[in-house]
Write an enzyme that holds these catalytic residues in place. Structure first.
Site, PDB file in Angstrom:
ATOM      1  N   GLU A 197       0.839  -1.208   0.000  1.00 28.00           N
ATOM      2  CA  GLU A 197       0.000   0.000   0.000  1.00 28.00           C
ATOM      3  C   GLU A 197       0.877   1.263   0.000  1.00 28.00           C
ATOM      4  O   GLU A 197       0.753   2.138   0.858  1.00 28.00           O
ATOM      5  CB  GLU A 197      -0.979  -0.020   1.185  1.00 28.00           C
ATOM      6  CG  GLU A 197      -1.934  -1.195   1.086  1.00 28.00           C
ATOM      7  CD  GLU A 197      -3.135  -1.161   2.038  1.00 28.00           C
ATOM      8  OE1 GLU A 197      -3.211  -0.262   2.891  1.00 28.00           O
ATOM      9  OE2 GLU A 197      -3.999  -2.044   1.908  1.00 28.00           O
ATOM     10  N   GLU A 329      -4.747  -8.989  -0.200  1.00 27.35           N
ATOM     11  CA  GLU A 329      -5.497  -8.697   1.036  1.00 27.35           C
ATOM     12  C   GLU A 329      -6.963  -8.603   0.657  1.00 27.35           C
ATOM     13  O   GLU A 329      -7.343  -7.765  -0.178  1.00 27.35           O
ATOM     14  CB  GLU A 329      -5.046  -7.391   1.688  1.00 27.35           C
ATOM     15  CG  GLU A 329      -3.690  -7.490   2.347  1.00 27.35           C
ATOM     16  CD  GLU A 329      -3.308  -6.248   3.150  1.00 27.35           C
ATOM     17  OE1 GLU A 329      -4.209  -5.570   3.692  1.00 27.35           O
ATOM     18  OE2 GLU A 329      -2.104  -5.957   3.209  1.00 27.35           O
TER      19      GLU A 329
HETATM   20  O1  AHR Z   1      -4.874  -6.227   7.092  1.00 26.25           O
HETATM   21  C1  AHR Z   1      -4.785  -5.059   7.836  1.00 26.25           C
HETATM   22  C2  AHR Z   1      -4.177  -3.895   7.061  1.00 26.25           C
HETATM   23  O2  AHR Z   1      -5.022  -3.551   6.005  1.00 26.25           O
HETATM   24  C3  AHR Z   1      -2.858  -4.150   6.374  1.00 26.25           C
HETATM   25  O3  AHR Z   1      -1.772  -4.003   7.225  1.00 26.25           O
HETATM   26  C4  AHR Z   1      -2.842  -3.097   5.315  1.00 26.25           C
HETATM   27  O4  AHR Z   1      -2.044  -3.441   4.216  1.00 26.25           O
HETATM   28  C5  AHR Z   1      -4.300  -2.905   4.971  1.00 26.25           C
HETATM   29  O5  AHR Z   1      -4.651  -1.587   4.912  1.00 26.25           O
END
Ligand code: AHR
Length: 525
Positions: A197, A329
């Site tokens: 991110e 994710e």
């Molecule tokens: O999964 C929790 C968080 O969500 C992670 O650290 C991040 O990459 C995302 O924003």
């Protein structure tokens, strides 16, 4: 209390099982000779960030713990995860990855420095779960390492040296240090994520700035393991967007199209969570009713459109689909459980999450020609977890069972299923009643998954199967009394799969799928 009174108090959905109504009918048509893309096993990957009790307590208890462990890693968790055939695990983050300095997590346990996990709650980290412990965990569960290197607060040199520590076979100083730490043989690293991110917690970069970093990290952080030079090469994964916009994807893919010999990527990561109602979070993970169930599933189905948008851009620059779309994710993100540390992202996991998981896995399977890897967030004790632990106690969640039921789809070949999904209405929300995917495995067996989203009505399935002669059908179904049914330490078997009865006659499969259920059937010649 009467149903009427409970209804008045708004308690009915949380307490009483929903009434089962008369069955609907659905006709499915499956032609097993129409093979599609491979459903890459890496679509069933996991994510284990240094966050809350995801690693510490969830995996790592230390060798001196009274909790049964192998070199400090919980035995109960390892046994449970082995059954999922977890293809890869992403570590150490997440946002944590861009603050992680790997050298602090190697060497004799007592000599590692204490640091602050400033991303997740400002807690003290004694760094006892570092690179060698992660690799031991990977080996114990039979998985592959997906490491995210620190682009935000690290350097290309730090990343290059981490890769050398992990993968060098020759007697370099770093390989000798690894040997002194008990691991003479080089580790295999299946995947390397270049930042996380980077448009936000990873350094708030612009797309162009990130692309310049990407090229440098891709060029200089290399895998030296001799067993990963020609075959089984480590795949490099670039940061992509976490919003349904395409500016970032454009920048990375345009740069990739023009890349020369000196750098390359194999995947572009995207993050997309199900956050019904958006931010700030309002949805709870327990004690909700059918309206919130419908709202959550509606929200999760957006994944399909999200992927399509990114794929359009990728197809423009990479029509041969060399670069994979990696959803590293995803999952449900609800309000933290009352009484928990809000930075630890603790939530329960219900039958709703099992259905949400199956819908997303089915979407990934339909996009399997481009989407070749995905990592649910997160494996243990964080967000949509497989496993919950509390000291010596452990329970597996409804989502865990979906992953176990889907094991046969790993590396199977997608087979299209034609059907009219029908609709379910709940207040202003319309959902498809049914979802289904099919796949053929290496042994020639056909697998069929059917999700019944309808919270009240069973569906009688009549499936016409061609392109393969099937004689027997057997399978399991996952459902529970209520949409918010959960497994707890005290009652671990509320949401568990049970055998389902199905019959095959003259190329037709007949079975009834229960309301709010996930069913997987194997069809054998
Ligand atoms: O999964 C929790 C968080 O969500 C992670 O650290 C991040 O990459 C995302 O924003």
């Amino acid at each position: 209390m009467t149903r009427r009174l409970l209804l008045g108090l708004g308690l009915i959905a949380a307490i009483l099982p929903l009434p089962v109504k008369a069955a609907e009918n659905a006709h499915l048509s499956i032609d097993a000779s129409k093979a599609g893309a491979k459903i890459d096993r890496n679509l069933f990957g996991q994510f284990a960030e240094n966050l809350g009790h995801g690693l510490y307590e969830g995996i790592w208890v230390g060798p001196d713990s009274p909790i049964p462990n192998t070199h400090g890693i919980r035995k109960d968790v390892v046994t449970a995860l082995r059954a999922l055939k977890v293809p890869n695990i992403r570590w150490p983050g997440g946002c944590f990855a861009d603050q992680y300095h790997w050298r602090k997590g190697i060497g004799p346990a007592g000599q590692r420095p204490a640091t602050i996990n400033s991303v997740w709650g400002g807690v003290v980290d004694n760094n006892s779960f570092g690179t060698d412990e992660f690799m031991d965990f990977i080996q114990q569960i039979g998985s592959q390492a997906y490491v995210s290197v620190n682009v935000g607060s690290g350097t290309p040199q730090e990343a290059a040296e981490w890769l050398e520590y992990m993968t060098a076979a020759q007697p370099t100083a770093l390989a000798k240090e690894r040997a002194a730490n008990g691991h003479p043989d080089p580790y295999k690293v299946g995947f390397m994520g270049i930042g996380n991110e980077s448009w936000s917690c990873g350094g708030d970069m612009t797309p162009d700035y990130y692309v310049s970093q990407l090229k440098i990290y891709s060029r200089f952080a290399g895998n030296m393991n001799p067993a990963q030079q020609d075959k089984n090469q480590m795949l490099k994964i670039a940061v992509g967007p976490g919003f349904p916009v395409t500016e970032w994807t454009e920048a990375v893919m345009k740069a990739w199209q023009q890349h020369d010999w000196s750098w390359n990527i194999d995947g572009l990561s995207v993050h997309w969570y199900t956050t019904p109602g958006g931010w700030p979070l309002s949805m709870t993970s327990t004690d909700f009713g059918v309206d919130d169930y419908a709202k959550t599933l509606k929200s999760t189905l957006f994944m399909d459109e999200f992927l399509r948008k990114q794929e359009e851009v990728m197809d423009k620059y990479d029509p041969q689909k060399k670069v994979a779309l990696v959803v590293d994710e995803w999952g449900a993100w609800y309000k933290p459980l009352p009484g928990s540390n809000p930075s630890f992202l603790v939530q329960q996991n219900s039958l709703r999450d099992a259905i949400l998981a199956s819908l997303n896995l089915n979407i990934f399977a339909r996009h399997a020609d481009r989407v070749r890897m995905a990592n649910i967030a997160q494996m243990i004790n964080v967000l949509q977890a497989m496993i919950l632990t509390d000291k010596e106690k452990m329970v597996v969640t409804p989502t865990y069972y979906v992953y176990r039921m889907y094991v046969p789809f790993q590396d199977a070949t997608f087979v299209p299923v034609d059907f009219d999904p029908g609709t379910v209405h709940r207040e202003d929300i319309t959902l498809p009643r049914l979802d289904a995917i099919a796949a053929k495995d290496a042994s020639g067996k056909l697998w069929l998954e059917i999700t019944n989203l309808d919270p009240e009505k069973p569906v009688e399935i009549d499936a016409e199967i061609s392109g393969i002669t099937v004689k027997t059908a057997e399978g399991e179904t996952l459902t529970a009394p209520a949409v918010d049914s959960v497994n707890t330490f005290a009652a671990p078997n509320t949401v568990v799969p049970k055998p389902v009865s199905a019959s095959v006659k003259g190329g037709r499969l007949a079975l009834t799928v229960e309301p709010k259920s996930v069913t997987v059937i194997s069809l054998e010649p």
